[in-house]
Design an enzyme around this catalytic site. Structure first.
Site, PDB file in Angstrom:
ATOM      1  N   ARG A  44     -33.403 -11.251  -8.485  1.00 14.17           N
ATOM      2  CA  ARG A  44     -32.422 -10.237  -8.094  1.00 14.17           C
ATOM      3  C   ARG A  44     -32.687  -8.859  -8.702  1.00 14.17           C
ATOM      4  O   ARG A  44     -32.731  -7.871  -7.992  1.00 14.17           O
ATOM      5  CB  ARG A  44     -31.016 -10.693  -8.477  1.00 14.17           C
ATOM      6  CG  ARG A  44     -30.510 -11.856  -7.663  1.00 14.17           C
ATOM      7  CD  ARG A  44     -29.186 -12.398  -8.203  1.00 14.17           C
ATOM      8  NE  ARG A  44     -28.124 -11.408  -8.185  1.00 14.17           N
ATOM      9  CZ  ARG A  44     -26.893 -11.630  -8.633  1.00 14.17           C
ATOM     10  NH1 ARG A  44     -26.590 -12.820  -9.132  1.00 14.17           N
ATOM     11  NH2 ARG A  44     -25.976 -10.696  -8.578  1.00 14.17           N
ATOM     12  N   HIS A  90     -32.311 -14.445   2.752  1.00 10.88           N
ATOM     13  CA  HIS A  90     -31.630 -14.120   1.500  1.00 10.88           C
ATOM     14  C   HIS A  90     -30.423 -15.028   1.277  1.00 10.88           C
ATOM     15  O   HIS A  90     -29.539 -15.100   2.131  1.00 10.88           O
ATOM     16  CB  HIS A  90     -31.174 -12.655   1.528  1.00 10.88           C
ATOM     17  CG  HIS A  90     -30.874 -12.090   0.173  1.00 10.88           C
ATOM     18  ND1 HIS A  90     -31.822 -11.999  -0.820  1.00 10.88           N
ATOM     19  CD2 HIS A  90     -29.734 -11.573  -0.345  1.00 10.88           C
ATOM     20  CE1 HIS A  90     -31.284 -11.445  -1.888  1.00 10.88           C
ATOM     21  NE2 HIS A  90     -30.011 -11.186  -1.628  1.00 10.88           N
ATOM     22  N   TYR A 133     -21.461   0.526  11.846  1.00  6.50           N
ATOM     23  CA  TYR A 133     -21.455   1.901  12.344  1.00  6.50           C
ATOM     24  C   TYR A 133     -22.789   2.620  12.155  1.00  6.50           C
ATOM     25  O   TYR A 133     -22.942   3.747  12.625  1.00  6.50           O
ATOM     26  CB  TYR A 133     -20.365   2.717  11.636  1.00  6.50           C
ATOM     27  CG  TYR A 133     -18.972   2.191  11.871  1.00  6.50           C
ATOM     28  CD1 TYR A 133     -18.476   2.047  13.168  1.00  6.50           C
ATOM     29  CD2 TYR A 133     -18.152   1.847  10.810  1.00  6.50           C
ATOM     30  CE1 TYR A 133     -17.191   1.557  13.382  1.00  6.50           C
ATOM     31  CE2 TYR A 133     -16.869   1.360  11.013  1.00  6.50           C
ATOM     32  CZ  TYR A 133     -16.394   1.218  12.304  1.00  6.50           C
ATOM     33  OH  TYR A 133     -15.125   0.741  12.522  1.00  6.50           O
TER      34      TYR A 133
END
Length: 835
Positions: A44, A90, A133
């Site tokens: 990570r 993932h 968006y």
């Protein structure tokens, strides 16, 4: 001790196989914590030193490549990318994936963004819009990160659910870890790496490839410091040197500021670049808090005029009666306009977290690219050998086509036909199978010619690949050439200015009024502007390991100089606003300068040609003044007229696409003017042949320029300087466009060239060799000449040759600027103006 029980069933009863296990709490906590720490460190938080990516970033780029989201394709919704990455690769949530994708698209976070975002991807003060968006696709630079994945260049590992595979590391033709930096907090360790300039990092990597024993000092000639996406200034380089040596260090970043007139009576401090990761709203909040607490004096207002078209513009209005320089120092001290950055170069090397310096980071990347080249070459060699095997079988079939057909027709089935073909023509099973699948259209005479041509090409390619795999030096050269191409494709000029600690004076050192002492204003080849702190300018001039001077003017600290542009304009530059170079034992350090564009406003396509005086210089005679030349061969002497109080003037009327290419200050009016054209013609004649004209005039013919050619250099040489003046000519490849790098260079004494009349063609100054077609660059001035590349790295020049029309010698680097000694010759008190 604690008890761990097996899960109960839905009705609350214990299943028949349930049992209670006694577990040691200390051991359980230790084991669980180590597993968690291992997951955070390796999966990570820390980037891999080879491709500079964390696992989530690597998975995003890989999946975008699998989805075909190349730079030439349309954008798709970010939510689709996030969903595919989360579903296939993932194991964590969509928030972490989208945050990583957003950061890779922000040009204020990464020096070289890897994702091309469309929509609101946030700012330093605001977060991005939701993934539904915004749209995204791979940036052009990202293709260099994933190129070659289909050629077995890296290992693939299973995904979290073993449904498919993913690359353990990307091929990464870009030194991404140094270029884009990284930040992350793991367990017991953290990483914080600043971005750097791609061209500088590539130059250092290529130097290390060519010279494996290079020291840190050698590499810092190419990478003098970080290059932050937001620009700004780095003050104090000791912490950077420590970080490059040990992997840990600290440096201070300052906002780029200039003082402007807000009203007729009030001045303001305008900030055009902020420290890395500092937004305008954060600065405004801290300034208001400091003013309210009466810690910050002299500030009447602060306004943010930042927009996408003009970039950052934060204006602090200074109260009347306060010295703006002193207010600026308070702002630096009390607000985030000066911030510190702690370097901690922690990354994964062969699966182990390590802290690396600059040399080690470059070496890990070079080793990775060498492995990529070897694996790619092995893969290509295998493919070409397999294809050659099939082509040789097809040639046998085409040559003996009648017998091949007879064998096939007399066979009972396909298996028998394959076996008989193998026995009759001594073919392999693959060749026989390929022949059986051959279409009749391939049996023409032209197909045979095509096969023979393909065989020759395959043999040549195989020989080249075998030679590459057998020679480590060829592999290193291949990596170096690929890095050079990456720098050409994706490199950009440096944004951050590096300043020594002495270049940042304390508040107490800011006087109420600057003394009007003599000084020199200097312009470097990389566009840095500064002034000396005294009247003397040592021979050889200010320099660093990665810059040379382009233009110098003698003036006073409260005076003005002009910046002559290619559009024929002279822009006023206040000397007091330019930074003062810190004195050193020998010559001032040019790293104390600031970019010229901070002091003048240029139009699109307009460049500064040279600095020019606005007042007569000590020792000037009656004929003193400015001389300039254009690309089409026009020369003009500007008549001595009062400049007035304006900030800009037009000094020549230009025709069509003509542009000013050079200027010189004449101390006596009897100097010799020198033109060098792109077709390697040099013309010298007396300046007395050019009469002075008013500023609107268009000048007169200076040198005859043939169609398609242009003037590439202009200078003035006094009688006192002629003996030590040198002519440097740089030839470009045939058919090269203007601005292309040169391939050979020649240095010759100026006195080897005879004078000719004005408006003639001059004499040849460079003999072109095969493959050369024009001059890319020329320079005339007092020697010894020094060369520099576009990034400021020194380029070695040959010794002067006595042949005025001789050919050049191959260049050792990309030469873009030449300069010599800016000091006046003995007995010459005139100012030095050189472009």
């Amino acid at each position: 001790m604690a008890r761990r029980s097996t899960p109960t069933s839905s009705d609350g009863t214990q299943p028949p196989t349930g049992r209670v296990v006694d577990v040691d709490v200390d051991e359980e906590m230790r084991t669980s914590f180590l597993e968690y720490a291992y997951s955070v460190i390796y999966s990570r938080a820390l980037p891999d030193a080879r491709d500079g990516l964390k696992p989530v970033q690597r998975r995003i780029l890989f999946q975008m490549g699998e989805m075909g989201l190349r730079p030439d394709r349309a954008h798709v919704k970010s939510a689709r990318v996030v969903g595919d990455v989360m579903g296939r690769l993932h194991p964590h949530g969509d928030t972490a994936i989208y945050d990583a994708l957003v950061r890779m698209a922000q040009d204020f976070s990464l020096r070289l963004p890897l994702v091309d975002g469309h929509g609101n991807f946030g700012s330093l003060d605001d977060g991005p819009a939701a993934s539904r968006y915004t749209e995204a696709r791979m940036a052009v630079s990202a293709t260099a990160m994933v190129d070659g994945l289909d050629e077995d260049v890296v290992d693939f590992v299973p995904t979290y659910d073993n449904s498919s595979t993913q690359p353990s590391v990307l091929p990464s033709a870009i030194p991404n870890l140094l270029v884009n930096g990284a930040s992350g907090i793991a367990v017991g360790m953290a990483t914080n790496m600043p971005p750097h300039n791609l061209g500088e990092v590539v130059a250092a990597a290529r130097h290390l490839i060519a010279r494996p024993g290079a020291t840190l000092e050698d590499l810092m000639r190419f990478v003098p410091g970080p290059d932050l996406p937001s620009g700004g200034r780095i003050v104090g380089l000791e912490g950077i040197r420590d970080a490059y040596a040990t992997g840990r260090g600290t440096f201070r970043t300052r906002a780029t500021a200039r003082i402007e007139d807000i009203t007729a009576r009030r001045k303001g401090i305008v900030f055009t670049e902020l420290p890395y990761a500092v937004g305008p709203e954060k600065v405004i909040e801290k300034v208001k808090d400091a003013v309210s607490a009466k810690k910050l004096l002299g500030v009447s207002a602060i306004d943010d005029f930042t927009d996408r078209q003009h970039g950052t513009r934060l204006v602090v209005e200074v109260k009347t009666g306060f010295q703006p320089e002193a207010v600026l120092e308070q702002l630096y001290r009390l607000t985030p306009l000066e911030d510190s950055f702690g370097i901690n170069n922690v990354c994964l090397v062969e699966g182990q977290p390590r802290t690396l310096g600059l040399r080690e980071l470059l070496q890990v990347f070079i080793d990775h690219r060498l492995e990529v080249v070897r694996r790619r070459s092995t893969h290509r060699l295998t493919k070409r050998r397999e294809r050659l095997h099939l082509v040789e079988g097809l040639l046998i079939a085409v040559v003996d086509i009648d017998e091949v057909i007879q064998v096939i027709r007399t066979s009972d089935d396909g298996a028998a036909a394959r076996t008989r073909l193998m026995e009759v023509f001594e073919l392999s099973e693959l060749q026989a199978e390929h022949i059986l699948e051959l279409r009749l259209r391939r049996l023409t005479r032209f197909s045979r010619i095509e096969l023979e041509t393909e065989r020759e090409e395959l043999l040549a390619a195989i020989a080249e690949l075998e030679a590459l795999l057998a020679d480590e030096q060829l592999q290193r050269e291949a990596v170096s050439d690929e890095l050079a191409q990456v720098a050409r494709d994706h490199g950009t000029p440096r944004r951050t200015v590096l300043l020594e600690a002495g270049a940042a004076p304390a508040t107490a050192a800011v006087p109420l009024q600057v003394a009007d002492d003599p000084c020199w204003v200097l312009l470097s080849a990389t566009g840095l502007l500064a002034r000396t702190g005294g009247a003397e300018l040592s021979a050889g001039g200010p320099r660093t390991n990665h810059d040379v001077l382009r233009s110098t003017v003698r003036t006073t600290a409260r005076g003005d100089v002009g910046a002559l542009t290619s559009r024929g304009r002279v822009l006023r530059v206040g000397v007091v606003d330019t930074p003062v170079l810190p004195p050193t034992a020998s010559a001032p350090s040019l790293s104390g300068g600031a970019p010229l564009r901070e002091f003048v406003s240029l139009e699109a396509g307009e460049d500064v040609v040279a600095l020019v005086p606005l007042t007569p210089q000590p020792g000037d005679e009656e004929g003193a003044g400015l001389a300039l030349a254009t690309a089409q061969g026009v020369v003009k002497r500007v008549a001595a007229e009062p400049w007035g109080a304006r900030d800009s003037w037009e000094v020549i009327g230009l025709d069509g696409s003509d542009a000013v290419v050079g200027a010189a200050w004449l101390s006596t009016g009897t100097e010799e003017l020198v033109f060098v054209t792109s077709d390697a013609q040099l013309l010298r004649f007396s300046a007395s042949l050019v009469r002075p004209q008013g500023r609107p005039a268009r000048g007169m013919a200076g040198v005859r320029v043939t169609a398609g050619e242009r003037v590439v250099a202009f200078a003035a040489v006094s009688a006192a300087e002629a003996a030590r003046t040198e002519v440097v000519t740089v030839a470009a490849a045939e058919g090269a466009l203007p601005g292309s790098p040169g391939i050979s260079v020649k240095v010759a004494p100026f006195e080897e060239y005879p004078p000719k009349g004005r408006a003639t063609g001059g004499v040849r100054c460079h003999r072109f060799l095969r493959g050369e077609g024009s001059l890319a660059l020329a320079w005339v001035g007092p020697g010894p000449a020094r060369g520099a590349s576009a990034t400021g790295a020194p380029v070695e020049l040959p010794e002067p040759t006595g042949r005025r029309d001789g050919s050049g010698v191959p260049l050792a680097g990309a030469l873009t600027a030449v300069a010599g000694s800016p000091a006046p010759a003995d007995g010459d008190d005139g100012a030095s103006v050189r472009g």
